[in-house]
Design an enzyme around this catalytic site. Sequence first.
Site, PDB file in Angstrom:
ATOM      1  N   CYS A 185       6.663   9.743   1.743  1.00  0.00           N
ATOM      2  CA  CYS A 185       5.576  10.358   0.984  1.00  0.00           C
ATOM      3  C   CYS A 185       4.695  11.181   1.921  1.00  0.00           C
ATOM      4  O   CYS A 185       5.134  12.184   2.456  1.00  0.00           O
ATOM      5  CB  CYS A 185       4.810   9.273   0.223  1.00  0.00           C
ATOM      6  SG  CYS A 185       3.820   9.936  -1.136  1.00  0.00           S
ATOM      7  N   GLU A 240       9.737   1.160   0.520  1.00  0.00           N
ATOM      8  CA  GLU A 240       9.036  -0.081   0.922  1.00  0.00           C
ATOM      9  C   GLU A 240       8.394  -0.791  -0.269  1.00  0.00           C
ATOM     10  O   GLU A 240       7.973  -1.937  -0.147  1.00  0.00           O
ATOM     11  CB  GLU A 240       7.995   0.231   2.008  1.00  0.00           C
ATOM     12  CG  GLU A 240       6.664   0.803   1.521  1.00  0.00           C
ATOM     13  CD  GLU A 240       6.704   2.292   1.196  1.00  0.00           C
ATOM     14  OE1 GLU A 240       7.804   2.889   1.192  1.00  0.00           O
ATOM     15  OE2 GLU A 240       5.622   2.865   0.924  1.00  0.00           O
ATOM     16  N   HIS A 278       9.186   5.804  -2.412  1.00  0.00           N
ATOM     17  CA  HIS A 278       8.702   4.719  -1.558  1.00  0.00           C
ATOM     18  C   HIS A 278       9.673   3.536  -1.511  1.00  0.00           C
ATOM     19  O   HIS A 278       9.515   2.581  -2.301  1.00  0.00           O
ATOM     20  CB  HIS A 278       7.371   4.198  -2.108  1.00  0.00           C
ATOM     21  CG  HIS A 278       6.213   5.111  -1.886  1.00  0.00           C
ATOM     22  ND1 HIS A 278       5.427   5.055  -0.766  1.00  0.00           N
ATOM     23  CD2 HIS A 278       5.715   6.113  -2.645  1.00  0.00           C
ATOM     24  CE1 HIS A 278       4.476   5.978  -0.843  1.00  0.00           C
ATOM     25  NE2 HIS A 278       4.629   6.643  -1.974  1.00  0.00           N
TER      26      HIS A 278
END
Lengths: 228, 79
Positions: free
Chosen positions: A90, A200, A198
């Site tokens: 990002c 994560e 994302h």
Amino acid sequence: MSGFRAAVITFPGSNCDRDMAVAIEQVCGGEVLRVWHGDAELPERLDFIALPGGFSYGDYLRSGAMAARSPIMRAVVAAAARGVSVLGVCNGFQVLTEAGLLPGALMRNAGLRFVCRTVPLEVVNTQSLFTAGYRAGQRITIPVAHQDGAYYADAATLDRLEGEGRVAFRYGEAVNGSARDIAGVLSDAGNVLGMMPHPERMIEPAHGGSDGRAMFESVVRGLVGESV
Amino acid sequence: MTHKIRVHVSLKPGVLDPQGRAIQHAIAGLGFAGVSDVRAGRLFEMEVDAGVTDAALDDMARQLLANMVIENYRIERVQ
């Protein structure tokens, strides 16, 4: 515990740095060091550097532009040149393009709106350090949350990226107006990956899915050869 | 003695500008006819010492003020 050693960089305005550190700790094991943007040097013997999401420097000038010129980024550019693996997610992807570690630029979303939702992705390249744990053509779902995510590069650069297998991920639906639906790009040497989604945020079922986990597994397998 | 410098940064031709398009639509919505295209850019006004060279200004624009992947710039020395 593996011998894996990672650093997560925090810029003023980063807000996904803790999530990134937790994902690396949980999936890769080893040691995750937190590094501040004003530091001029990185810790020694790093295997992996992650630039997290957020709004570094309030997105002043252009998203990622100020962070790309911060002291620590000179060290990150030098480390990438030595072959250290670097992931930018990002805002981290925006920083990597602004720093010249990846080609192209990330521009305002085509719809002008902040897009915050879980999107389908196609894993285009499954040979890279970051994506070897996925199956060719696999469809995964990963959240996005950004306003400046429209990937732009000129046609010759896009052709080259596609020809060299450097498109890691493509959106499986219209998300932000990215050229050729590109969601993630690899560097020439393959040790740098930038992506708007994302991973994560998708590492365990409690997150609503664990499709991001294979990325971190791929990295630790590729770098220290251990199964996790 | 300082001089006023303006650095105009604009999107390269061919780079899509969704903001410019939205502004164009808003202009039409206000009833102004005849505006067929709008491209949004940035203007930097700087006070610089007389000794700052054109080459240094050029470097500033290239390294920071403009993203050369998507933008062009023009430096103007204001009298």
